[in-house]
Design an enzyme around this catalytic site. Sequence first.
Site, mmCIF file in Angstrom:
data_model
loop_
_atom_site.group_PDB
_atom_site.id
_atom_site.type_symbol
_atom_site.label_atom_id
_atom_site.label_comp_id
_atom_site.label_asym_id
_atom_site.label_seq_id
_atom_site.Cartn_x
_atom_site.Cartn_y
_atom_site.Cartn_z
ATOM 1 N N GLY A 76 0.751 -1.269 0.128
ATOM 2 C CA GLY A 76 -0.049 -0.007 0.090
ATOM 3 C C GLY A 76 0.788 1.309 0.107
ATOM 4 C CD GLU A 102 1.931 0.764 6.816
ATOM 5 O OE1 GLU A 102 1.454 0.973 5.704
ATOM 6 O OE2 GLU A 102 1.992 -0.241 7.287
ATOM 7 C CG ASP A 103 -1.118 2.031 2.908
ATOM 8 O OD1 ASP A 103 -0.912 1.541 3.796
ATOM 9 O OD2 ASP A 103 -2.237 1.339 2.041
ATOM 10 C CG ASP A 126 -7.624 -0.352 10.097
ATOM 11 O OD1 ASP A 126 -8.243 -0.162 11.284
ATOM 12 O OD2 ASP A 126 -8.002 -1.189 9.301
ATOM 13 N N GLY A 155 -3.060 -0.538 14.264
ATOM 14 C CA GLY A 155 -1.714 -0.165 14.894
ATOM 15 C C GLY A 155 -0.841 -1.428 14.862
ATOM 16 C CB THR A 187 0.828 -3.206 10.337
ATOM 17 O OG1 THR A 187 -0.112 -4.273 10.088
ATOM 18 C CG2 THR A 187 2.015 -3.510 9.280
ATOM 19 C CE LYS A 244 -10.377 2.800 7.707
ATOM 20 N NZ LYS A 244 -11.009 1.256 7.439
ATOM 21 C CG PHE A 294 -13.517 -1.031 2.478
ATOM 22 C CD1 PHE A 294 -13.415 -2.148 3.610
ATOM 23 C CD2 PHE A 294 -12.941 -0.760 1.417
ATOM 24 C CE1 PHE A 294 -12.536 -3.188 2.890
ATOM 25 C CE2 PHE A 294 -12.333 -1.917 1.050
ATOM 26 C CZ PHE A 294 -11.989 -2.918 1.744
ATOM 27 C CG ASP A 332 -6.171 -4.075 -1.405
ATOM 28 O OD1 ASP A 332 -5.701 -3.721 -0.370
ATOM 29 O OD2 ASP A 332 -6.106 -5.436 -1.538
ATOM 30 N NE ARG A 336 -2.413 -3.285 -3.957
ATOM 31 C CZ ARG A 336 -2.516 -3.678 -2.471
ATOM 32 N NH1 ARG A 336 -2.359 -2.562 -1.830
ATOM 33 N NH2 ARG A 336 -2.472 -4.810 -2.138
HETATM 34 C C1 PRP Z 1 -2.582 -2.585 5.404
HETATM 35 C C2 PRP Z 1 -1.584 -1.130 5.262
HETATM 36 C C3 PRP Z 1 -1.142 -1.391 6.571
HETATM 37 C C4 PRP Z 1 -1.932 -2.154 7.493
HETATM 38 C C5 PRP Z 1 -2.501 -1.495 8.445
HETATM 39 O O1 PRP Z 1 -1.622 -3.481 4.696
HETATM 40 O O2 PRP Z 1 -1.157 -0.871 4.297
HETATM 41 O O3 PRP Z 1 0.292 -2.023 6.366
HETATM 42 O O4 PRP Z 1 -2.814 -2.849 6.481
HETATM 43 O O5 PRP Z 1 -3.447 -2.133 9.288
HETATM 44 P P1 PRP Z 1 -3.128 -2.216 10.676
HETATM 45 O O6 PRP Z 1 -3.123 -0.977 11.461
HETATM 46 O O7 PRP Z 1 -4.625 -2.789 11.245
HETATM 47 O O8 PRP Z 1 -1.944 -3.294 11.209
HETATM 48 P P2 PRP Z 1 -2.269 -4.837 4.201
HETATM 49 O O9 PRP Z 1 -1.937 -5.999 5.057
HETATM 50 O O10 PRP Z 1 -3.647 -4.890 3.629
HETATM 51 O O11 PRP Z 1 -1.365 -5.117 2.875
HETATM 52 P P3 PRP Z 1 -1.324 -4.258 1.362
HETATM 53 O O12 PRP Z 1 -0.477 -2.937 1.930
HETATM 54 O O13 PRP Z 1 -0.493 -5.108 0.632
HETATM 55 O O14 PRP Z 1 -2.519 -3.948 1.112
#
Ligand code: PRP
Length: 187
Positions: free
Chosen positions: A49, A103-104, A107, A109, A111, A135, A156, A163, A169
């Site tokens: 992302g 990061e994009d 959410d 937190g 990751t 978010k 969403f 995506d 994307r």
């Molecule tokens: C999405 C986004 C962050 C993560 C955030 O990635 O790019 O890396 O989720 O979510 P969190 O704060 O709840 O952890 P995703 O795993 O969907 O992979 P992508 O970037 O390939 O779409």
Amino acid sequence: MPMGKENVRVLIPQEELERRIGELADEINRDYSGMEANEALLCVGVLKGSVFLMVDLLKRLTIPVQVDFYQTSSYGSGMTAGEVRLRKDVDLSVRGKDVLLIEDIVDTGHTVRTVLGLLRFRGARSVRLCSLLDKVERREVEVPIDYRGFEIENLFVVGYGLDFDERYRNLPFIGVLETEPDPPSPS
Ligand code: PRP
């Protein structure tokens, strides 16, 4: 999961993204302006992302930078809620480096918390986080966002790296995915 006709409503138009990313780049340039000539800010994106933000943000940075990527996965067989697995590691050493994690969206937190922990464990000199979207309502763990593009509601969102089922994307704006219900079938 959407079943009817998908519709994308513009939430943050392209011009607003560009303006805000310009402001974030100015801040980052200012904050790291004291770097030594033989140093570089290691900009680490989380695939996939973050790629769109990486490209647009880094083109506006005037300080020396290096580029690398992590890829994580937060769902899969045998995984528990909040668990994050590393699917791709960085190629470069982070030891002693100033690192900017990109990061994009933040959410829950999980990751970002996992990746920030890893960067610190590996001896980064400093670690800061830049996220285009925040978010905040969905947050489960506290993470400090040093450079934040926009706080958004719990919608969403797709586009600009985000995506739905690997699509959307490449939209040049952030949109909200809405679904029109299927028309009633003729009786
Ligand atoms: C999405 C986004 C962050 C993560 C955030 O990635 O790019 O890396 O989720 O979510 P969190 O704060 O709840 O952890 P995703 O795993 O969907 O992979 P992508 O970037 O390939 O779409």
